[in-house]
Design an enzyme around this catalytic site. Structure first.
Site, PDB file in Angstrom:
ATOM      1  N   HIS A  12       0.838  -1.210   0.000  1.00  0.00           N
ATOM      2  CA  HIS A  12       0.000   0.000   0.000  1.00  0.00           C
ATOM      3  C   HIS A  12       0.867   1.252   0.000  1.00  0.00           C
ATOM      4  CE1 HIS A  12      -2.692   2.938   2.236  1.00  0.00           C
ATOM      5  NE2 HIS A  12      -3.439   2.585   1.212  1.00  0.00           N
ATOM      6  N   HIS A  54      -1.180  10.155  -3.317  1.00  0.00           N
ATOM      7  CA  HIS A  54      -2.444   9.696  -2.742  1.00  0.00           C
ATOM      8  C   HIS A  54      -3.575  10.702  -2.827  1.00  0.00           C
ATOM      9  CE1 HIS A  54      -5.374   8.822   0.487  1.00  0.00           C
ATOM     10  NE2 HIS A  54      -5.245   7.603   0.016  1.00  0.00           N
TER      11      HIS A  54
HETATM   12 CA    CA Z   1      -5.096   3.766  -2.889  1.00  0.00          CA
END
Ligand code: CA
Length: 314
Positions: A12, A54
């Site tokens: 992630h 992000h």
């Molecule tokens: Ca993501």
């Protein structure tokens, strides 16, 4: 017979538990930890280059406020979309921080403003991963996310079309290619399948309880679901066993895989250890995969878990 024991680990934002998220060093470190996929969140620059970042904002991971003070919008924020790729390359990147207090969000992670980190494009990251696949002989996939298509659309930009073209140019075209495309926006993900005719493996991200009602609809265009794990975890029963919602079971009935987010060793909530959280994820929730900031820990957990699942020799 043991079926479907292969579980998927997705790094992630890279090895974001150890290095500033989405930087190439964080991706390189994650790669060396042998996850199945590395994740890329994507936002377009002013000149339509997909940047691996992000948020649609720059101010909580870069020195943009100091470098380009005049580019602030009325809401006091700095937007990726207001900067050309060359301008974005001038920024320094650091650990995620609170713009009001300037304090790090994760206290025990990489120190703020140390060393030297930069933004990069989707192309740069694919070339890093494909290069490492060649030099190491491994085959690690990419897991790009189209960020806020509605916001891009209002600015006259078709982020999905741009990203799909780049993916295709680098050989990611069908479900056989090592790429999973994800998006929270259901209208856009459906559009990617129907209107843009993508044959990629598609994952519908979900974050709210209400989303559970639409599983059948998601299954008409998506191959998987990406829920927040807390969404499918109910409380414990009187015996102390965790209870789950029916989401994973229903998704599996519809043929959807389930990759849940975000498993963090430094954000355990009620769990006493990261292994316990992962155990709940794979064993109780029956997840097919997890997004984690700590790919090394998840890979290592899974090695033991797979051993446990393997049939005994006859
Ligand atoms: Ca993501």
């Amino acid at each position: 017979m043991i079926k479907n024991t292969k579980k998927t680990i997705i790094a992630h934002r890279g090895a974001s538990g150890y290095l500033p998220e989405h930087t190439l060093p964080a991706k390189t470190m994650a790669y060396a930890m042998h996850p199945d996929f590395l994740e890329q969140d994507l936002v377009l620059s002013k000149d339509d280059i997909p940047i691996v970042i992000h948020d649609i904002y720059l101010d909580n991971i870069t020195n943009v406020a100091e470098k380009f003070p005049n580019k602030v919008r009325n809401d006091n924020r700095f937007y990726v979309i207001d900067f050309t790729y060359n301008e974005l390359l001038q920024l320094n990147v650091t650990e995620r921080f609170d713009v009001k207090t300037d304090n790090a969000i994760f206290k025990n992670r990489f120190p703020l403003w140390k060393s030297h980190f930069k933004l990069h494009s989707l192309q740069d990251e694919i070339e890093l991963i494909q290069g490492l696949n060649k030099s190491t002989g491994n085959n690690i996939g990419i897991y790009p996310e189209i960020k806020d298509p509605y916001f891009h659309n209002k600015a006259g930009k078709d982020i999905s079309r741009i990203v799909l073209k780049i993916l295709s140019d680098y050989g990611y075209k069908t479900k056989k290619d090592n790429c999973i495309l994800q998006c929270f926006d259901a209208i856009e993900l459906k559009r990617i399948r129907i209107e843009l005719k993508s044959e990629l493996f598609l994952v519908q991200l979900i974050e709210f309880k209400e989303n559970e009602k639409h599983l059948k609809e998601y299954a008409t265009y998506a191959d998987g679901l990406g829920p927040w794990y807390k969404l499918i975890l109910k409380g414990k029963d009187k015996q102390g066993h965790w209870q789950t919602t029916s989401l994973v079971k229903e998704a599996h009935k519809l043929g959807l895989v389930v990759h849940a987010y975000t498993f963090r060793a430094d954000d355990l909530g009620v769990f006493s250890s990261f292994d316990e959280l992962l155990e709940i994820g794979f064993n109780t929730l029956k997840l097919d995969g997890v997004f984690t900031d700590f790919p090394d820990k998840a890979v290592s957990f899974l090695k033991n878990y797979q051993l446990f699942l393997a049939p005994l020799p006859i």
